[in-house]
Design a protein around this motif. Sequence first.
Motif, PDB file in Angstrom:
ATOM      1  N   THR A   9       0.835  -1.208   0.000  1.00 47.39           N
ATOM      2  CA  THR A   9       0.000   0.000   0.000  1.00 47.39           C
ATOM      3  C   THR A   9       0.865   1.252   0.000  1.00 47.39           C
ATOM      4  O   THR A   9       0.573   2.233  -0.683  1.00 47.39           O
ATOM      5  CB  THR A   9      -0.933  -0.006   1.237  1.00 47.39           C
ATOM      6  N   PHE A  10       1.933   1.226   0.792  1.00 43.22           N
ATOM      7  CA  PHE A  10       2.893   2.335   0.880  1.00 43.22           C
ATOM      8  C   PHE A  10       2.209   3.667   1.188  1.00 43.22           C
ATOM      9  O   PHE A  10       2.484   4.689   0.564  1.00 43.22           O
ATOM     10  CB  PHE A  10       3.742   2.435  -0.415  1.00 43.22           C
ATOM     11  N   ASP A  11       1.301   3.615   2.178  1.00 43.35           N
ATOM     12  CA  ASP A  11       0.623   4.841   2.605  1.00 43.35           C
ATOM     13  C   ASP A  11       1.467   5.518   3.684  1.00 43.35           C
ATOM     14  O   ASP A  11       2.056   4.834   4.529  1.00 43.35           O
ATOM     15  CB  ASP A  11      -0.758   4.458   3.166  1.00 43.35           C
ATOM     16  N   ILE A  20      12.706  -1.775   2.433  1.00 47.88           N
ATOM     17  CA  ILE A  20      12.319  -2.996   1.708  1.00 47.88           C
ATOM     18  C   ILE A  20      12.413  -2.762   0.201  1.00 47.88           C
ATOM     19  O   ILE A  20      12.822  -3.661  -0.544  1.00 47.88           O
ATOM     20  CB  ILE A  20      10.950  -3.564   2.136  1.00 47.88           C
ATOM     21  N   LYS A  45      -8.138  -3.584   4.835  1.00 46.61           N
ATOM     22  CA  LYS A  45      -7.878  -2.967   6.145  1.00 46.61           C
ATOM     23  C   LYS A  45      -9.077  -2.222   6.723  1.00 46.61           C
ATOM     24  O   LYS A  45      -9.010  -1.699   7.830  1.00 46.61           O
ATOM     25  CB  LYS A  45      -6.682  -2.007   6.046  1.00 46.61           C
ATOM     26  N   ARG A  47     -10.314   0.596   5.916  1.00 45.02           N
ATOM     27  CA  ARG A  47     -10.253   2.062   5.903  1.00 45.02           C
ATOM     28  C   ARG A  47      -9.573   2.503   4.612  1.00 45.02           C
ATOM     29  O   ARG A  47      -8.805   1.745   4.008  1.00 45.02           O
ATOM     30  CB  ARG A  47      -9.494   2.615   7.113  1.00 45.02           C
ATOM     31  N   ASP A  95       6.161 -10.585   6.859  1.00 49.41           N
ATOM     32  CA  ASP A  95       4.837 -10.729   7.461  1.00 49.41           C
ATOM     33  C   ASP A  95       3.980 -11.666   6.593  1.00 49.41           C
ATOM     34  O   ASP A  95       2.948 -12.160   7.044  1.00 49.41           O
ATOM     35  CB  ASP A  95       4.147  -9.363   7.650  1.00 49.41           C
ATOM     36  N   SER A 113      12.977  -9.457   5.595  1.00 48.88           N
ATOM     37  CA  SER A 113      12.545  -9.095   6.947  1.00 48.88           C
ATOM     38  C   SER A 113      12.057  -7.649   6.983  1.00 48.88           C
ATOM     39  O   SER A 113      12.614  -6.769   6.315  1.00 48.88           O
ATOM     40  CB  SER A 113      13.681  -9.301   7.941  1.00 48.88           C
ATOM     41  N   ILE A 118       8.160   0.073  13.247  1.00 53.75           N
ATOM     42  CA  ILE A 118       7.469   1.145  12.507  1.00 53.75           C
ATOM     43  C   ILE A 118       6.447   0.545  11.545  1.00 53.75           C
ATOM     44  O   ILE A 118       6.682  -0.521  10.959  1.00 53.75           O
ATOM     45  CB  ILE A 118       8.472   2.070  11.770  1.00 53.75           C
ATOM     46  N   THR A 120       2.765   2.064   9.043  1.00 56.17           N
ATOM     47  CA  THR A 120       1.847   3.167   8.737  1.00 56.17           C
ATOM     48  C   THR A 120       0.808   3.302   9.846  1.00 56.17           C
ATOM     49  O   THR A 120       0.515   4.414  10.307  1.00 56.17           O
ATOM     50  CB  THR A 120       1.166   2.910   7.378  1.00 56.17           C
ATOM     51  N   THR A 121       0.289   2.158  10.298  1.00 56.74           N
ATOM     52  CA  THR A 121      -0.737   2.182  11.349  1.00 56.74           C
ATOM     53  C   THR A 121      -0.214   2.838  12.624  1.00 56.74           C
ATOM     54  O   THR A 121      -0.884   3.686  13.219  1.00 56.74           O
ATOM     55  CB  THR A 121      -1.204   0.735  11.650  1.00 56.74           C
TER      56      THR A 121
HETATM   57  N1  CTP Z   1       7.362  -3.053   5.445  1.00 56.07           N
HETATM   58  C1  CTP Z   1       8.617  -3.269   6.049  1.00 56.07           C
HETATM   59  N2  CTP Z   1       8.865  -2.795   7.314  1.00 56.07           N
HETATM   60  C2  CTP Z   1       7.901  -2.140   7.989  1.00 56.07           C
HETATM   61  C3  CTP Z   1       6.632  -1.869   7.391  1.00 56.07           C
HETATM   62  C4  CTP Z   1       6.399  -2.354   6.094  1.00 56.07           C
HETATM   63  O1  CTP Z   1       9.486  -3.898   5.462  1.00 56.07           O
HETATM   64  N3  CTP Z   1       8.180  -1.703   9.222  1.00 56.07           N
HETATM   65  C5  CTP Z   1       7.102  -3.590   4.114  1.00 56.07           C
HETATM   66  C6  CTP Z   1       5.965  -4.610   4.080  1.00 56.07           C
HETATM   67  O2  CTP Z   1       6.429  -5.901   4.477  1.00 56.07           O
HETATM   68  C7  CTP Z   1       5.553  -4.564   2.633  1.00 56.07           C
HETATM   69  C8  CTP Z   1       5.810  -3.083   2.244  1.00 56.07           C
HETATM   70  O3  CTP Z   1       6.676  -2.549   3.252  1.00 56.07           O
HETATM   71  O4  CTP Z   1       6.412  -5.391   1.855  1.00 56.07           O
HETATM   72  C9  CTP Z   1       4.515  -2.284   2.195  1.00 56.07           C
HETATM   73  O5  CTP Z   1       3.838  -2.487   3.421  1.00 56.07           O
HETATM   74  P1  CTP Z   1       2.549  -1.698   3.861  1.00 56.07           P
HETATM   75  O6  CTP Z   1       1.501  -2.662   4.294  1.00 56.07           O
HETATM   76  O7  CTP Z   1       2.186  -0.708   2.841  1.00 56.07           O
HETATM   77  O8  CTP Z   1       3.123  -0.888   5.155  1.00 56.07           O
HETATM   78  P2  CTP Z   1       2.787  -0.981   6.691  1.00 56.07           P
HETATM   79  O9  CTP Z   1       3.603   0.049   7.386  1.00 56.07           O
HETATM   80  O10 CTP Z   1       2.942  -2.412   7.178  1.00 56.07           O
HETATM   81  O11 CTP Z   1       1.239  -0.561   6.689  1.00 56.07           O
HETATM   82  P3  CTP Z   1       0.052  -0.843   7.728  1.00 56.07           P
HETATM   83  O12 CTP Z   1       0.486  -0.411   9.082  1.00 56.07           O
HETATM   84  O13 CTP Z   1      -1.089  -0.017   7.186  1.00 56.07           O
HETATM   85  O14 CTP Z   1      -0.256  -2.325   7.650  1.00 56.07           O
END
Ligand code: CTP
Length: 131
Positions: A9-11, A20, A45, A47, A95, A113, A118, A120-121
Amino acid sequence: MKTVLTFGTFDVLHIGHIRILERAAACGDRLIVGVSSDALNFSKKGRNPIYPEAERMAIIAALRCVDEVFLEESLELKGEYIKNRNADILVMGNDWEGKFDEFNSLCEVQYLSRTEGISTTSLIDTIKKYA
Ligand code: CTP
């Protein structure tokens, strides 16, 4: 020439996203990113993303390590996306460990990994506390 494909999603872009994507790019010669649509994100999700899909795509496309972006409209189309883009490697965060092994018949599947501590949520939760 090895093409790497990844999805997300990369929000509200953060360091976990950058790490990553840079590591995915280092797995091959060319990185293609499927950015999840707003509708897909809503169904996953419950939302809407903070940044709409056109902005998320523009942000990811602007990164030095990314060669191409497209809109991921359905989780069921991963196999089609792999074939259409001639991907040699599918990279996913750990994940999703094991969840995409079925695509091993189409391309190499690698799980990288996640960056600890950290997401987005959690960022949105932190920002809300400041509001
Ligand atoms: N990712 C990562 N490390 C994090 C967060 C995300 O390596 N701390 C990676 C995820 O494994 C995925 C990519 O970034 O391959 C996009 O993840 P995304 O779901 O957009 O980000 P999240 O921060 O995990 O978003 P949310 O909290 O909404 O689930």
